[in-house]
Write a protein that holds these residues in place. Structure first.
Motif, PDB file in Angstrom:
ATOM      1  N   ALA A  20       0.838  -1.205   0.000  1.00  0.00           N
ATOM      2  CA  ALA A  20       0.000   0.000   0.000  1.00  0.00           C
ATOM      3  C   ALA A  20       0.873   1.255   0.000  1.00  0.00           C
ATOM      4  O   ALA A  20       0.592   2.227  -0.704  1.00  0.00           O
ATOM      5  CB  ALA A  20      -0.929  -0.011   1.210  1.00  0.00           C
ATOM      6  N   VAL A  21       1.938   1.227   0.796  1.00  0.00           N
ATOM      7  CA  VAL A  21       2.868   2.360   0.846  1.00  0.00           C
ATOM      8  C   VAL A  21       3.550   2.537  -0.508  1.00  0.00           C
ATOM      9  O   VAL A  21       3.735   3.661  -0.985  1.00  0.00           O
ATOM     10  CB  VAL A  21       3.924   2.151   1.959  1.00  0.00           C
ATOM     11  CG1 VAL A  21       5.026   3.196   1.866  1.00  0.00           C
ATOM     12  CG2 VAL A  21       3.273   2.211   3.330  1.00  0.00           C
ATOM     13  N   ALA A  22       3.916   1.419  -1.146  1.00  0.00           N
ATOM     14  CA  ALA A  22       4.568   1.475  -2.461  1.00  0.00           C
ATOM     15  C   ALA A  22       3.658   2.135  -3.491  1.00  0.00           C
ATOM     16  O   ALA A  22       4.104   2.983  -4.282  1.00  0.00           O
ATOM     17  CB  ALA A  22       4.950   0.070  -2.915  1.00  0.00           C
ATOM     18  N   GLU A  23       2.378   1.773  -3.477  1.00  0.00           N
ATOM     19  CA  GLU A  23       1.449   2.359  -4.426  1.00  0.00           C
ATOM     20  C   GLU A  23       1.231   3.839  -4.132  1.00  0.00           C
ATOM     21  O   GLU A  23       1.161   4.660  -5.050  1.00  0.00           O
ATOM     22  CB  GLU A  23       0.109   1.619  -4.389  1.00  0.00           C
ATOM     23  CG  GLU A  23       0.170   0.196  -4.913  1.00  0.00           C
ATOM     24  CD  GLU A  23       0.699   0.134  -6.333  1.00  0.00           C
ATOM     25  OE1 GLU A  23       0.304   0.992  -7.164  1.00  0.00           O
ATOM     26  OE2 GLU A  23       1.511  -0.755  -6.628  1.00  0.00           O
ATOM     27  N   ALA A  24       1.157   4.196  -2.849  1.00  0.00           N
ATOM     28  CA  ALA A  24       0.927   5.593  -2.474  1.00  0.00           C
ATOM     29  C   ALA A  24       2.128   6.474  -2.800  1.00  0.00           C
ATOM     30  O   ALA A  24       1.980   7.661  -3.107  1.00  0.00           O
ATOM     31  CB  ALA A  24       0.603   5.686  -0.983  1.00  0.00           C
ATOM     32  N   SER A  25       3.333   5.893  -2.727  1.00  0.00           N
ATOM     33  CA  SER A  25       4.544   6.679  -2.985  1.00  0.00           C
ATOM     34  C   SER A  25       4.885   6.750  -4.467  1.00  0.00           C
ATOM     35  O   SER A  25       5.779   7.493  -4.871  1.00  0.00           O
ATOM     36  CB  SER A  25       5.740   6.077  -2.242  1.00  0.00           C
ATOM     37  OG  SER A  25       6.039   4.784  -2.737  1.00  0.00           O
TER      38      SER A  25
END
Length: 219
Positions: A65-70
């Motif tokens: 989720a963090v990867a997609e948000a960043s």
């Protein structure tokens, strides 16, 4: 990117698959907690072996989720790839610990000092390797609000950010190497204390450098 995600999910789901397959062969009563003296302090049900895989799965989902948000902005693809690689390193730490404790469950180990590999040596060694991996990735992370060396000083300008990530990468690599070597040399709680000291030094050094980098950029 698809190949990286595939490997990521394999590493994330592997503990759950292995532990589920192992359940019928595990003894009903397993060591569920160890104290600082490496002795069992609590025995529990074999179904408690599923807790670690669930935590691993949760961690993996959060990192994706963090990867997609960043993955937004000019260097979004670099940030997404960096997050996934960092997530892989973190998941690998969980995997190693899971299989270590699965071994102690099968053998019903009452004293961890009887295990050929010292627990703290294993943890700090794997954590050190993860830091080396992260350190190599860090300089490629673009300015964002989620990942990287993020202090109030590193976020002041693009140049301060770039310098902070470069220094942070070097600090992580050196700190990781020091932790791996400490894990090879020391055992037990002494290994833990020394490695936490190394981690503390790395953290302070990075914070101090980001402040200096921001000052230099402001001049």
């Amino acid at each position: 990117m698809k190949a990286q995600k595939r490997i990521f999910w394999i590493l994330t789901l592997l503990p759950l698959a292995v532990n589920l397959a192992s359940l019928p062969f595990l003894p009903d009563r397993i060591p569920a907690h160890y104290g600082w003296d490496d002795q069992v302090t609590r025995w529990g049900s074999k179904y408690e072996t599923l807790l670690f895989p669930v935590v691993t799965l949760f961690f993996g989902a959060v990192m994706l989720a963090v990867a997609e948000a960043s993955g937004k902005g000019e260097k979004g693809e670099n940030n997404r790839r960096a997050c996934i690689l960092v997530g892989m390193a973190g998941v690998l730490v969980f995997d190693v610990l899971n299989f270590y404790f699965l071994y102690t469950d099968f053998c019903q180990v009452e004293n961890l000092s009887q295990v050929p590999v010292d627990l703290w040596q294993l943890i700090m060694g794997v954590l050190g390797i993860a830091m080396i991996v992260v350190g190599n990735i860090m300089p490629r992370v673009g300015r964002n609000s989620l990942v990287g060396i993020r202090t109030r000083w590193s976020l002041q300008s693009p140049e301060a950010w770039k310098k902070s990530q470069r220094f942070g990468g070097i600090a992580f690599i050196l700190g990781g190497l020091a932790m791996v070597l400490s894990g090879l040399r020391f055992r037990g709680s002494l290994c833990f204390v020394i490695c936490m000291g190394i981690l503390g030094i790395v953290t302070v050094a990075i914070a101090a450098y980001t402040r200096q980098a921001a000052r230099e950029d402001a001049e």
